[in-house]
Motif scaffolding. Structure first.
Motif, short mmCIF file in Angstrom:
data_model
loop_
_atom_site.label_atom_id
_atom_site.label_comp_id
_atom_site.label_asym_id
_atom_site.label_seq_id
_atom_site.Cartn_x
_atom_site.Cartn_y
_atom_site.Cartn_z
N LEU A 1 1.00 -1.11 -0.02
CA LEU A 1 0.18 0.10 0.02
C LEU A 1 1.00 0.55 -0.49
N LEU A 2 1.23 1.70 -0.88
CA LEU A 2 2.05 2.51 -1.29
C LEU A 2 1.77 4.38 -1.44
N ASP A 3 2.07 5.43 -0.40
CA ASP A 3 1.23 6.39 -0.44
C ASP A 3 2.35 7.08 -1.46
N VAL A 4 2.01 8.47 -2.29
CA VAL A 4 2.01 8.38 -3.64
C VAL A 4 3.02 9.98 -3.27
N MET A 5 2.34 11.00 -1.99
CA MET A 5 3.58 11.75 -1.11
C MET A 5 4.30 11.58 -0.16
N MET A 6 5.46 11.11 -0.18
CA MET A 6 6.27 10.50 0.72
C MET A 6 8.07 10.99 0.51
N PRO A 7 8.09 11.28 2.23
CA PRO A 7 10.19 11.73 2.19
C PRO A 7 10.92 11.00 0.94
N ARG A 8 11.99 11.46 0.48
CA ARG A 8 13.30 11.27 0.37
C ARG A 8 13.14 10.16 -0.99
N LEU A 9 12.00 9.17 -0.85
CA LEU A 9 11.62 8.87 -2.03
C LEU A 9 9.92 8.96 -2.53
N ASP A 10 9.58 9.49 -3.53
CA ASP A 10 8.29 9.54 -4.13
C ASP A 10 7.55 8.15 -4.31
N GLY A 11 6.35 8.63 -4.18
CA GLY A 11 5.45 6.95 -4.91
C GLY A 11 6.05 6.70 -5.68
N ASP B 1 8.37 6.99 -7.84
CA ASP B 1 9.52 6.51 -7.51
C ASP B 1 9.87 4.70 -7.29
N VAL B 2 9.30 5.20 -6.78
CA VAL B 2 8.91 4.04 -5.43
C VAL B 2 7.99 2.46 -6.22
N CYS B 3 6.86 2.86 -7.19
CA CYS B 3 6.25 2.09 -8.01
C CYS B 3 6.76 1.89 -9.35
N ARG B 4 7.84 2.71 -9.56
CA ARG B 4 8.86 2.38 -10.74
C ARG B 4 9.86 1.46 -10.88
N LEU C 1 5.58 -7.37 -7.20
CA LEU C 1 4.82 -6.81 -6.45
C LEU C 1 3.51 -6.36 -6.50
N PRO C 2 2.38 -6.40 -6.15
CA PRO C 2 0.98 -5.95 -6.55
C PRO C 2 1.18 -4.62 -5.78
N VAL C 3 0.65 -3.42 -6.10
CA VAL C 3 1.21 -2.19 -5.70
C VAL C 3 -0.34 -1.14 -5.76
N LEU C 4 -1.21 -1.31 -4.76
CA LEU C 4 -2.21 -0.08 -4.37
C LEU C 4 -1.81 0.76 -4.24
N MET C 5 -1.39 1.83 -5.18
CA MET C 5 -1.49 3.33 -4.31
C MET C 5 -2.58 4.44 -3.72
N LEU C 6 -2.16 4.95 -3.24
CA LEU C 6 -2.78 6.06 -1.68
C LEU C 6 -2.49 7.26 -2.40
N THR C 7 -3.35 8.18 -2.31
CA THR C 7 -2.90 9.73 -3.22
C THR C 7 -3.77 10.43 -2.93
N ALA C 8 -3.31 11.64 -2.68
CA ALA C 8 -3.95 13.25 -2.23
C ALA C 8 -4.43 13.63 -3.92
N ASP D 1 0.10 3.66 -15.33
CA ASP D 1 1.14 3.06 -16.40
C ASP D 1 2.86 3.14 -15.49
N LEU D 2 2.48 3.10 -14.48
CA LEU D 2 3.93 2.70 -14.05
C LEU D 2 3.46 1.65 -13.40
N GLY D 3 2.58 0.22 -13.54
CA GLY D 3 3.24 -0.61 -12.93
C GLY D 3 1.61 -0.71 -11.58
N ALA D 4 1.16 -0.21 -11.43
CA ALA D 4 0.22 -0.07 -9.91
C ALA D 4 -0.65 -0.84 -10.29
N ASP D 5 -1.37 -1.45 -9.19
CA ASP D 5 -2.36 -2.35 -9.40
C ASP D 5 -3.73 -1.96 -9.70
#
Length: 222
Positions: free
Chosen positions: A51-61, A63-66, A74-81, A93-97
């Protein structure tokens, strides 16, 4: 536990809510608060879902997803505002499920989690001790040896194994076994539990997994 889910969310309050909901569903939840920690955890622990938040420090979601998608399935479910269509499409497009925008209902999110785990085949196996339960194939093994269960016994075992630590009343277990059990009585549940203990417990007279909660019902300790 049904699955190991990694929550990568920089807001501690939201992360704690997700952790509690996931554990209530029977999952094992780990929490990190920045993108680099998420990548390190994925590489080290190999969770079943992110479960991956888009807005995160050090590396955003994003980039992590990419990076995750480049290295694994690994299945990825993105969380974002961000609710814009362009942001949603970029994440996919980056591969989030799947993609959920904030604010979201935790119950709806858990439904998305269940759907995604079923789709990727991660929710099929339930483990505790030496016992392995496969709800889809309707099989039970103990230390690798197959164990025969009646349909009612299997339905009860799956119910408690999906929610370790939760106390089920006899009436609740009857509901799970109801489609398979013509004797819809408390005594029938006690009989099923006794039979299950003989099949899965190292010492049925002193059970270590399927425990009685006196005056209430039963619970499973993983």
């Amino acid at each position: 536990m049904t699955a190991h889910v990694l929550v990568a969310e920089d807001d501690p309050h939201h992360a704690e809510i997700l952790r509690r909901y996931l554990e209530a569903e029977g999952h094992r939840a780990s929490v990190v608060h920045d993108g680099r920690a998420a990548l390190e955890h994925v590489r080290r622990e190999r969770p079943d879902l992110l479960l991956l938040d888009v807005m995160m420090p050090r590396l955003d979601g994003l980039d992590v997803c990419r990076i995750v998608r480049r290295e694994s399935a690994l299945p990825v479910l993105m969380l974002t505002a961000r609710s814009g269509e362009d942001d949603l499409l970029l994440g996919l497009d980056l591969g989030a499920d799947d993609y959920v925008t904030k604010p979201y209902s935790p119950r709806e999110l858990m439904a998305r989690v269940r759907t995604l785990l079923r789709r990727t085949g991660q929710e099929t196996l339930l483990r505790f001790g030496l016992v392995l339960v496969d709800p889809q194939r309707h099989t039970v093994t103990v230390a690798g040896e197959p164990v025969d269960c009646t349909p009612a016994e299997f339905a009860i075992l799956v119910a408690v194994a999906r929610h370790p630590g939760r106390v089920f009343s006899r009436a609740q277990l009857l509901e799970h076994a109801g489609g398979h059990d013509r004797e819809s009585t408390d005594r029938a549940v006690d009989t099923h539990v006794m039979n299950l203990r003989r099949k899965i417990e190292p010492n049925p007279r002193r059970p270590s997994h399927l425990l009685t909660v006196y005056g209430v019902g039963y619970k499973l300790i993983a």
